[in-house]
Design an enzyme around this catalytic site. Structure first.
Site, PDB file in Angstrom:
ATOM      1  N   LYS A 190       0.899  -1.171   0.000  1.00 20.76           N
ATOM      2  CA  LYS A 190       0.000   0.000   0.000  1.00 20.76           C
ATOM      3  C   LYS A 190       0.927   1.206   0.000  1.00 20.76           C
ATOM      4  CE  LYS A 190      -1.604   3.062   1.787  1.00 20.76           C
ATOM      5  NZ  LYS A 190      -1.271   4.431   1.327  1.00 20.76           N
ATOM      6  N   GLU A 193      -0.262   7.439  -1.077  1.00 30.02           N
ATOM      7  CA  GLU A 193      -1.189   7.959  -2.097  1.00 30.02           C
ATOM      8  C   GLU A 193      -0.613   9.204  -2.760  1.00 30.02           C
ATOM      9  OE1 GLU A 193      -1.471   7.829   1.093  1.00 30.02           O
ATOM     10  OE2 GLU A 193      -2.447   9.596   1.967  1.00 30.02           O
ATOM     11  N   ARG A 194       0.472   9.769  -2.171  1.00 28.83           N
ATOM     12  CA  ARG A 194       1.055  10.968  -2.766  1.00 28.83           C
ATOM     13  C   ARG A 194       2.104  10.632  -3.827  1.00 28.83           C
ATOM     14  NH1 ARG A 194       1.862  14.705   2.552  1.00 28.83           N
ATOM     15  NH2 ARG A 194       2.289  12.720   3.581  1.00 28.83           N
ATOM     16  N   SER A 243       5.117   8.731   9.341  1.00 29.30           N
ATOM     17  CA  SER A 243       5.245   9.737  10.397  1.00 29.30           C
ATOM     18  C   SER A 243       4.943   9.134  11.774  1.00 29.30           C
ATOM     19  CB  SER A 243       4.290  10.888  10.112  1.00 29.30           C
ATOM     20  OG  SER A 243       2.965  10.412  10.158  1.00 29.30           O
ATOM     21  N   CYS A 298      14.116  11.041   6.558  1.00 31.05           N
ATOM     22  CA  CYS A 298      14.114  10.725   7.994  1.00 31.05           C
ATOM     23  C   CYS A 298      15.537  10.793   8.554  1.00 31.05           C
ATOM     24  CB  CYS A 298      13.502   9.364   8.246  1.00 31.05           C
ATOM     25  SG  CYS A 298      14.517   8.031   7.610  1.00 31.05           S
TER      26      CYS A 298
HETATM   27  P1  NAD Z   1       2.442   9.384   6.729  1.00 28.97           P
HETATM   28  O1  NAD Z   1       2.419   8.822   8.099  1.00 28.97           O
HETATM   29  O2  NAD Z   1       1.566  10.538   6.417  1.00 28.97           O
HETATM   30  O3  NAD Z   1       2.009   8.244   5.662  1.00 28.97           O
HETATM   31  C1  NAD Z   1       2.671   6.999   5.616  1.00 28.97           C
HETATM   32  C2  NAD Z   1       1.683   5.934   5.144  1.00 28.97           C
HETATM   33  O4  NAD Z   1       0.645   5.807   6.114  1.00 28.97           O
HETATM   34  C3  NAD Z   1       1.021   6.263   3.815  1.00 28.97           C
HETATM   35  O5  NAD Z   1       0.957   5.086   3.039  1.00 28.97           O
HETATM   36  C4  NAD Z   1      -0.363   6.763   4.221  1.00 28.97           C
HETATM   37  O6  NAD Z   1      -1.369   6.431   3.268  1.00 28.97           O
HETATM   38  C5  NAD Z   1      -0.625   6.028   5.524  1.00 28.97           C
HETATM   39  N1  NAD Z   1      -1.422   6.830   6.472  1.00 28.97           N
HETATM   40  C6  NAD Z   1      -1.337   8.171   6.674  1.00 28.97           C
HETATM   41  N2  NAD Z   1      -2.208   8.543   7.652  1.00 28.97           N
HETATM   42  C7  NAD Z   1      -2.824   7.427   8.068  1.00 28.97           C
HETATM   43  C8  NAD Z   1      -3.817   7.169   9.054  1.00 28.97           C
HETATM   44  N3  NAD Z   1      -4.343   8.136   9.791  1.00 28.97           N
HETATM   45  N4  NAD Z   1      -4.233   5.896   9.226  1.00 28.97           N
HETATM   46  C9  NAD Z   1      -3.724   4.894   8.493  1.00 28.97           C
HETATM   47  N5  NAD Z   1      -2.780   5.082   7.545  1.00 28.97           N
HETATM   48  C10 NAD Z   1      -2.328   6.329   7.323  1.00 28.97           C
HETATM   49  O7  NAD Z   1       3.965   9.680   6.384  1.00 28.97           O
HETATM   50  P2  NAD Z   1       4.525  10.487   5.123  1.00 28.97           P
HETATM   51  O8  NAD Z   1       4.229  11.938   5.310  1.00 28.97           O
HETATM   52  O9  NAD Z   1       4.125   9.822   3.863  1.00 28.97           O
HETATM   53  O10 NAD Z   1       6.097  10.239   5.284  1.00 28.97           O
HETATM   54  C11 NAD Z   1       6.960  11.115   5.956  1.00 28.97           C
HETATM   55  C12 NAD Z   1       7.238  10.625   7.348  1.00 28.97           C
HETATM   56  O11 NAD Z   1       7.838   9.346   7.295  1.00 28.97           O
HETATM   57  C13 NAD Z   1       8.204  11.510   8.123  1.00 28.97           C
HETATM   58  O12 NAD Z   1       7.729  11.640   9.446  1.00 28.97           O
HETATM   59  C14 NAD Z   1       9.504  10.718   8.097  1.00 28.97           C
HETATM   60  O13 NAD Z   1      10.381  10.981   9.174  1.00 28.97           O
HETATM   61  C15 NAD Z   1       8.993   9.327   8.144  1.00 28.97           C
HETATM   62  N6  NAD Z   1       9.972   8.388   7.630  1.00 28.97           N
HETATM   63  C16 NAD Z   1      10.630   7.628   8.534  1.00 28.97           C
HETATM   64  C17 NAD Z   1      11.599   6.748   8.102  1.00 28.97           C
HETATM   65  C18 NAD Z   1      12.345   5.912   9.099  1.00 28.97           C
HETATM   66  O14 NAD Z   1      13.108   5.075   8.682  1.00 28.97           O
HETATM   67  N7  NAD Z   1      12.157   6.098  10.383  1.00 28.97           N
HETATM   68  C19 NAD Z   1      11.915   6.659   6.744  1.00 28.97           C
HETATM   69  C20 NAD Z   1      11.210   7.462   5.848  1.00 28.97           C
HETATM   70  C21 NAD Z   1      10.237   8.331   6.302  1.00 28.97           C
END
Ligand code: NAD
Length: 496
Positions: A190, A193-194, A243, A298
């Protein structure tokens, strides 16, 4: 960070036009049953690239059923044969890496050089997966009692769901899918979506590499699709990267449904700069860490802790470097800092900059504003006189904003970094081995750099966030991930 390749972008793309994307389930491309969709704009221009369906529980159920049907057959395929399919995928990825990189440039807004680097990292993770005939080996101990032997076997977990973020559209799916598959699992991706376009390319090529129908499935969508995966009894394990608030939700919900889960979360990474640091080499590394990929990594450095004496000198050098960074379209070879992912994210980052000023931090450098106002651009900002308790020093901004905190000693600098609720990465810039040793021993973060601004572990090591940057026990990539995607079985044997 600077794009050196001056080649122009092709007019046509592998995935082009504002089509509504399809899911890939059971070896076929199928329309989502959902009626809603989301627009996917190019962050460099705001122009519509595609529409992504907001798949729901029925799409997820179809994918999980397909994966469950494929699992008993796939797990019986000998590991060497599974590894051969992974190698075939690796060769396709390598041969088409430029197409993949350009897809990342287009939907994510990384520069071409940054996108190429991220694709290379994904290929490396695929290469590590291909070593499964070695990494999947168990162990054997003879005579645990007289005439009794013990064998440890590794077997697949079952059906794994991978939920990925926007910031690495190719690399993070490739951390997960090849390794989960080679371990004998079936996989449902999954993607964010962006950034659904690169994942669509990957799904095409997984089929081409010879993975049987149902072993790899792609379901587009947002939170509804994720929640359906978390609740589905046919999903055994969940790999998540995103996140911090979403990671907490994924970890608690998946665990409450009895699933194995690893959830990689947000970050606030500190870069400690000692007075003896080699600034000619450290400043470019710090600038690249903080502003590369528009700070949407990250592993981005977001707080410099400048150990006195020498903070003024460091700030002056950083300010000079930052004022020369060109912000602009990701496909322009002159661009150093591409757009951020969406207009609402740009607004959020700009609000952080305003809040930082209101809190008393001082903007000492700001990159030039790009002429093209249609993309989601945030010129880089350097804050000085930041105090550790300020929200800009505590919260993940995920944009091109770097804060400088001054400290009187290494001890104080380590204390500042360790106050963070996150613990993904940290770095020290110094010529002093003892300072570096003290830092690596005492810092509370999992991925450390010594004179390295972005300490990304190679694919055969785990990606080890600490504290609020990770929920779970077994990390992504490397042998930790082999453990995550397998269950152990211990057989005690006596022959009469
Ligand atoms: P995000 O949490 O908005 O989305 C990640 C995924 O979760 C997406 O597929 C999205 O569809 C899904 N999602 C979003 N909100 C949701 C909800 N309420 N319920 C269920 N699913 C949901 O993250 P993002 O903005 O796409 O990515 C950036 C973040 O990811 C930053 O915080 C970054 O630090 C983190 N990140 C961490 C690592 C790591 O290794 N720790 C690596 C890359 C990115």
């Amino acid at each position: 960070m600077k794009t050196s390749d001056a080649s122009r972008f092709p007019e046509t793309w592998a995935v082009s036009g504002a089509e509504t994307l399809e899911n890939y389930i059971d070896g076929s491309w199928v329309r989502s049953t959902a009626t809603g969709h989301l627009d996917v704009p190019d962050p460099s221009s705001g122009k519509l690239l595609a529409r992504v369906p907001r798949s729901g529980a029925s799409d997820v159920d179809t994918a999980v059923r397909a994966a469950r049907r494929a699992f008993p057959l796939w797990r019986e395929v000998p590991v060497a044969e599974r590894a051969r399919r992974v190698l075939a995928l690796r060769n396709l990825l390598e041969a088409r890496s430029e197409e993949l990189a350009r897809s990342v440039v287009r939907e994510n807004g990384k520069t071409l050089e940054e996108a190429r680097g991220s694709v290379r990292r994904g290929v490396e993770a695929t290469e590590f997966a291909a070593s499964a005939p070695t990494t999947l080996q168990g162990s054997f101990l003879e005579d645990v009692s007289p005439g009794v032997d013990t064998t440890l076997l590794r077997q697949p977990v079952g059906v794994v769901a991978g939920i990925t973020p926007f910031n690495f559209p190719v690399m993070i799916p490739l951390w997960m899918a090849p390794l989960a598959l080679v371990c004998g699992n079936c996989f449902i991706l999954k993607p964010s979506e962006r950034v659904p376009l690169s994942a669509t390319l990957l799904a095409r090529w997984v089929g081409e590499a010879g993975f049987p129908a149902g072993t790899f499935n792609l379901v587009h969508g947002d939170a509804a699709a994720v929640d359906a995966l978390l609740a589905h009894p046919g999903v055994d394990a969940v790999s998540f990267v995103g996140s911090a608030p979403t990671a907490r939700h994924i970890y608690t919900t998946a665990a409450a449904h009895g699933k194995r889960v690893q959830a990689l979360a947000g970050a606030k990474n500190h870069l400690i700069v000692m007075p003896d640091a080699d600034l000619d080499r450290s400043v470019p590394a710090i600038v690249s860490s903080a502003f590369g990929q528009s700070g949407e990594r990250c592993l981005s450095g977001s707080v410099v802790v400048a150990v006195e004496p020498g903070a003024d000198r460091l700030v002056a050098r950083l300010a000079e470097a930052i004022s020369q960074l060109t912000t602009g379209p990701a496909s322009d070879p002159r661009t150093n800092v591409g757009p951020v992912i969406r207009s609402d994210h740009r607004e959020r980052v700009l609000r952080w900059i305003r809040d930082g000023e209101a809190m008393g931090a001082k903007v000492v450098a700001r990159g030039p504003v790009p002429p093209d106002a249609d993309g989601y651009y945030v010129p880089p900002v350097l804050f000085d006189q930041v105090r550790p308790e300020m929200a800009i020093a505590q919260e993940e901004i995920f944009g091109p904003v770097l804060s400088v905190i001054r400290a009187s000693s290494l001890d104080e600098a380590i204390e500042v970094a360790n106050r963070s609720r996150f613990g993904n990465a940290a770095a020290i810039f110094t010529r002093d081995g003892r300072a570096a040793r003290t830092f690596t021993h005492r810092i509370e973060a999992g991925m450390l750099g010594v004179n390295i601004g972005v300490p990304a572990p190679a694919a055969y090591f785990p990606f080890v966030g600490w504290k609020g940057s990770f929920y779970g026990d077994l990390h992504a990539t490397g042998r930790d991930a082999v453990d995550f995607y397998t269950r152990k079985k211990v057989v005690t044997t006596r022959w009469f």
